[in-house]
Design an enzyme around this catalytic site. Structure first.
Site, PDB file in Angstrom:
ATOM      1  N   ASP A  34       0.832  -1.202   0.000  1.00 43.12           N
ATOM      2  CA  ASP A  34       0.000   0.000   0.000  1.00 43.12           C
ATOM      3  C   ASP A  34       0.869   1.255   0.000  1.00 43.12           C
ATOM      4  OD1 ASP A  34      -2.185  -1.621   0.045  1.00 43.12           O
ATOM      5  OD2 ASP A  34      -2.681  -1.292   2.163  1.00 43.12           O
ATOM      6  N   ASP A  38       0.777   4.216  -2.740  1.00 45.30           N
ATOM      7  CA  ASP A  38       0.504   5.603  -2.351  1.00 45.30           C
ATOM      8  C   ASP A  38       1.574   6.543  -2.886  1.00 45.30           C
ATOM      9  OD1 ASP A  38      -1.779   4.826  -1.053  1.00 45.30           O
ATOM     10  OD2 ASP A  38      -0.863   4.765   0.940  1.00 45.30           O
ATOM     11  N   GLU A 153     -22.188 -20.202 -13.118  1.00 44.61           N
ATOM     12  CA  GLU A 153     -21.475 -19.102 -12.469  1.00 44.61           C
ATOM     13  C   GLU A 153     -22.084 -18.825 -11.102  1.00 44.61           C
ATOM     14  OE1 GLU A 153     -21.652 -15.621 -15.028  1.00 44.61           O
ATOM     15  OE2 GLU A 153     -22.104 -16.921 -16.732  1.00 44.61           O
ATOM     16  N   LYS A 155     -24.047 -16.588  -8.446  1.00 45.10           N
ATOM     17  CA  LYS A 155     -25.070 -15.534  -8.474  1.00 45.10           C
ATOM     18  C   LYS A 155     -24.721 -14.535  -7.372  1.00 45.10           C
ATOM     19  CE  LYS A 155     -30.013 -14.594  -8.515  1.00 45.10           C
ATOM     20  NZ  LYS A 155     -29.905 -13.448  -7.596  1.00 45.10           N
ATOM     21  N   ASP A 157     -24.613 -11.465  -4.841  1.00 45.20           N
ATOM     22  CA  ASP A 157     -25.654 -10.775  -4.087  1.00 45.20           C
ATOM     23  C   ASP A 157     -25.269  -9.300  -3.979  1.00 45.20           C
ATOM     24  OD1 ASP A 157     -27.957 -10.404  -2.689  1.00 45.20           O
ATOM     25  OD2 ASP A 157     -27.220 -11.205  -0.796  1.00 45.20           O
ATOM     26  N   TYR A 263     -18.075  -7.053 -10.890  1.00 38.89           N
ATOM     27  CA  TYR A 263     -17.831  -8.309 -11.602  1.00 38.89           C
ATOM     28  C   TYR A 263     -18.746  -8.361 -12.821  1.00 38.89           C
ATOM     29  CZ  TYR A 263     -14.977 -10.308  -7.876  1.00 38.89           C
ATOM     30  OH  TYR A 263     -13.973 -10.548  -6.973  1.00 38.89           O
ATOM     31  N   LYS A 335     -26.362 -20.901 -17.732  1.00 37.02           N
ATOM     32  CA  LYS A 335     -26.668 -20.297 -19.025  1.00 37.02           C
ATOM     33  C   LYS A 335     -26.224 -21.242 -20.135  1.00 37.02           C
ATOM     34  CE  LYS A 335     -25.735 -15.687 -17.146  1.00 37.02           C
ATOM     35  NZ  LYS A 335     -24.831 -14.517 -17.192  1.00 37.02           N
ATOM     36  N   LYS A 359     -31.345 -20.981  -6.726  1.00 34.59           N
ATOM     37  CA  LYS A 359     -31.149 -20.277  -5.459  1.00 34.59           C
ATOM     38  C   LYS A 359     -30.824 -21.262  -4.337  1.00 34.59           C
ATOM     39  CE  LYS A 359     -32.002 -16.371  -5.130  1.00 34.59           C
ATOM     40  NZ  LYS A 359     -33.267 -15.611  -5.099  1.00 34.59           N
ATOM     41  N   CYS A 456     -60.148  -0.130  12.960  1.00 42.96           N
ATOM     42  CA  CYS A 456     -58.788   0.188  12.514  1.00 42.96           C
ATOM     43  C   CYS A 456     -57.959   0.674  13.694  1.00 42.96           C
ATOM     44  CB  CYS A 456     -58.837   1.257  11.428  1.00 42.96           C
ATOM     45  SG  CYS A 456     -57.210   1.877  10.939  1.00 42.96           S
ATOM     46  N   CYS A 459     -57.155   4.726  12.819  1.00 44.56           N
ATOM     47  CA  CYS A 459     -58.156   5.792  12.703  1.00 44.56           C
ATOM     48  C   CYS A 459     -59.486   5.455  13.345  1.00 44.56           C
ATOM     49  CB  CYS A 459     -58.372   6.157  11.239  1.00 44.56           C
ATOM     50  SG  CYS A 459     -59.248   4.886  10.279  1.00 44.56           S
ATOM     51  N   CYS A 474     -59.204  -1.621   6.340  1.00 47.68           N
ATOM     52  CA  CYS A 474     -59.788  -0.441   6.959  1.00 47.68           C
ATOM     53  C   CYS A 474     -60.623   0.285   5.906  1.00 47.68           C
ATOM     54  CB  CYS A 474     -58.685   0.476   7.471  1.00 47.68           C
ATOM     55  SG  CYS A 474     -59.234   2.156   7.872  1.00 47.68           S
ATOM     56  N   CYS A 480     -57.682   7.832   6.756  1.00 51.15           N
ATOM     57  CA  CYS A 480     -56.898   7.091   7.744  1.00 51.15           C
ATOM     58  C   CYS A 480     -55.459   7.594   7.720  1.00 51.15           C
ATOM     59  CB  CYS A 480     -56.935   5.599   7.433  1.00 51.15           C
ATOM     60  SG  CYS A 480     -55.952   4.600   8.564  1.00 51.15           S
TER      61      CYS A 480
END
Length: 716
Positions: A34, A38, A153, A155, A157, A263, A335, A359, A456, A459, A474, A480
């Protein structure tokens, strides 16, 4: 040092820094510390400060972020950003592979000799087999495997975005939005060091749109939350929310300070200098390699697979290593590899037939249900909400979970005091799956919504449950306060009146203080008055009043959508607005007249009629008109667009037009494209291998066109 030598040093520094950015953010193979990095960046900044006229937009120093923006401008995608169908069970994947195999076998593209051959040593390993001789084992590994060739591949998030490059330079970035239109986040995307400001190499097409996911790694997320806590700020809930929130900052300098990564997993429009569409590679796998050569990070876990068995092995393999990945994934994506095969498979509704998301199971935990409260929604729906002993599930601490409705509570036999299973997947609202009956205490109490809420809770109006519906409502309507707040928030949203700056906190203050009771009251707010509210400085108040003023002439469809009529979404609002042309005509329309609108059925027609039969709802519209709100016609006069008000259905493969191109041209001509055939369908456009939709059209007597017939319609 002469200017020439200094300029050469500047160019060398830029190239070296971008190479280090690529190694660190894309390849994950840093070559310098680093401190060394820099020093290089500081030297580049020194030269550019000394010669500001040498600064270019693609310099590494220009990733610090531009000045804050007042809003995100809309961006119309050149090629729609489609969503994927979801699968959760093994049999769903087998059914997907069966469908793909059948279509490609009929087309002749399945296992076509010499194209896309896949051998065992390319694939996810099978279960261990008995030892074989060296020669036999080598032959087995090199033998082509039958079945559809897929690319599998991760998936990710995160947040889907589209990056547009022209002549190799980044010119625009946009969120996915609704798939057709997103938001311009170019200034924010430019701060991501994993996104090339200029494509690597010299082979970039004139136009290249790259699609992928912006995310935050778990390690970067942990460091960011440490910084938040050290400053006394609220920590973020999870990496996905942190990434999405960081990318949608109005001040790009905030985004620049957040550790986001990109990505690539797909592409949109690709064109040459003459404006012709290009398809540079023959397979999805080759396209990903092609994008990687331009400097993009692509999914490191991608593999080629043959058939459902290989796909399921990949899924199991990734699932076992999921917790050790540096970022969150919520599944895998399959795919079809051959791009010609993708075109043959085409699309259904808003999803491609050639791809599917598999999933992972939702994450579940158990906790105690300590009570059930009732919330009142924008449309008056009374929704039971579980109050839980805090439990950590799906990356967040959950204290509330949806119970959906009273019927679901009784069906699942959920009682107050039960130990219950709570499920959460990704950003999905946590839900109570059911009780653990073995742990039910003797004093567990059944829940009766009408006994708990005879009126309700907000209200005091009567509540009712219409016959045939699962929801208790309601009857207070816009009177309301609970519905009033939600109605105002909905009306101010981007797809309705688009009043930028009118957030839920301010709406709550305006309603609770009695200042705003109806939509029309918004148009009487002043800068001086607004500036007295917490966190509303003079400039913010001025901007809000300006945004309110700008909403006085909305498209009729947006105003109709803003009223929050049950069953009336933005598409239905647009259809109704185009059909009747004025708010008065809509308010006076009978159910029979409303049924003449394409895609408006009895439920929607009755809902619109009931809404405008209420005197107080008509009073709201009259008050809006008195406040100077003048809705404008949505479309040009009838006849200006050849397909205005007409619904078409596409089926099969057309000779020249792709499904996306045909859809775009129909929409541009004022028409609509539906995924199903009904008596209200004007035409079905059928190509080769047209399926059940063509048969349905013939059964209903709907006119059928070929591509030539469609083009003739579009010319009129």
């Amino acid at each position: 040092m002469t200017d020439d030598s200094l300029r050469r040093e500047l160019l060398d520094l830029r190239a070296e820094i971008e190479a280090h950015n690529h190694r660190y953010y894309v390849l994950d193979e840093p070559a310098v510390s680093d401190a060394q990095y820099d020093r290089l960046m500081n030297r580049l900044q020194e030269i550019e400060q000394e010669h500001p006229d040498w600064v270019t937009p693609d310099s590494p120093t220009q990733r610090v972020g531009a000045s804050p923006s007042g809003h995100f401008a809309p961006v119309r995608h050149a090629v729609r950003m489609l969503s994927l169908g979801n699968a959760f069970e093994d049999q769903d994947i087998q059914a997907f592979d069966d469908r793909v195999t059948a279509i490609l076998a009929e087309s002749g593209l399945l296992n076509e000799p010499g194209h896309g051959a896949v051998t065992a040593d390319c694939l996810v390993p099978d279960e261990p087999e008995p030892p074989a001789s060296g020669d036999a084992d080598e032959l087995r590994r090199k033998a082509p495997i039958p079945g559809v060739d897929y690319v599998a591949e991760y998936k990710f998030d995160g947040l889907a975005v589209n990056l547009r490059y022209e002549q190799g330079h980044l010119v625009q970035a946009a969120t996915r939005g609704d798939g057709s239109e997103g938001e311009d986040i170019t200034a924010n995307i430019r701060t991501l060091r994993s996104v090339p400001l200029r494509l690597r190499g010299d082979a970039a097409p004139a136009v290249l749109e790259v699609r992928g996911e912006v995310l935050m790694t778990r390690a970067d997320f942990a460091r960011l939350n440490e910084q938040q806590l050290s400053r006394g700020d609220k920590p973020f809930v999870n990496p996905r929310n942190a990434a999405a929130g960081s990318l949608r900052q109005l001040d790009p300098r905030v985004t620049a300070a957040r550790p986001l990564r990109f990505y690539a997993y797909g592409w949109g429009q690709i064109r040459d200098a003459a404006g012709r569409d290009l398809q540079p590679q023959a397979t999805h796998a080759a396209m990903l390699d092609w994008l990687a050569a331009f400097g993009f990070a692509v999914s490191p876990g991608r593999r080629r697979c043959r058939g459902a068995a290989q796909l399921l092995r990949f899924y199991a393999s990734v699932g076992s290593e999921r917790s050790g990945l540096p970022y969150d994934i919520d599944g895998v994506v399959y795919k079809v590899n051959d791009l010609r095969a993708q075109e043959v498979l085409g699309f259904v509704a808003r999803a491609p037939r050639f791809a599917i998301a598999h999933k992972f199971p939702a994450q579940e935990e158990t906790t105690r249900l300590v009570g059930i409260e009732v919330q009142v929604g924008r449309t008056g729906a009374l929704t039971p909400v579980a109050r839980l002993q805090p439990v950590f599930v799906g990356g967040v601490t959950v204290t509330n979970a949806t119970l959906h409705n009273e019927d679901e509570i009784h069906r699942k036999d959920i009682r107050i005091g039960d130990t219950v299973v709570v499920r959460r997947a990704g950003d999905v609202i946590p839900e109570v799956v059911g009780p653990v009956l073995d742990l039910r205490p003797a004093d567990a109490l059944p829940f009766d919504l009408l006994a708990a809420c005879p009126v309700c809770p907000v209200c005091g109006s009567a509540v009712e449950r219409p016959e045939g519906e699962a929801i208790t409502r309601c009857t207070g309507g816009l009177f309301c306060p609970a519905q009033r707040k939600q109605t105002l928030w909905h009306a101010a949203s981007r797809k309705a009146l688009d009043i930028d700056g009118l957030g839920d906190k301010l709406i709550e203050q305006l309603v609770d203080g009695g200042r705003v009771r109806t939509l029309a009251d918004l148009y009487g707010l002043t800068e001086l008055e607004l500036s007295t509210y917490p966190r509303m400085g003079r400039k913010s108040a001025q901007n809000l009043v300006q945004a309110i003023d700008q909403s006085r002439r909305p498209p009729l469809s947006r105003l109709l959508y803003a009223l929050g009529i049950r069953h009336v979404g933005e598409t239905t609002a647009r259809d109704v607005a185009r059909h009747f042309g004025s708010m008065q005509a809509i308010m006076d329309a009978s159910e029979d007249q409303l049924l003449q609108v394409p895609d408006v059925g009895p439920v929607v027609a009755a809902s619109i009629r009931r809404f405008f039969a209420e005197a107080h709802n008509r009073e709201v519209v009259a008050a809006l008109q008195a406040a100077g709100v003048e809705p404008q016609a949505d479309a040009a006069p009838a006849g200006a667009k050849p397909l205005a008000g007409k619904t078409l259905v596409l089926t099969g493969t057309l000779p020249a037009l792709t499904r996306d191109e045909a859809t775009r041209r129909i929409l541009a001509a004022g028409g609509k494209v539906s995924g199903s055939v009904s008596r209200k369908t004007a035409w079905v456009v059928a190509g080769e291998e047209a399926g059940s939709k063509l048969a349905k059209a013939e059964e209903l007597g709907v006119a059928v066109l070929d591509e030539a017939g469609l083009l003739k319609l579009l010319e009129h």
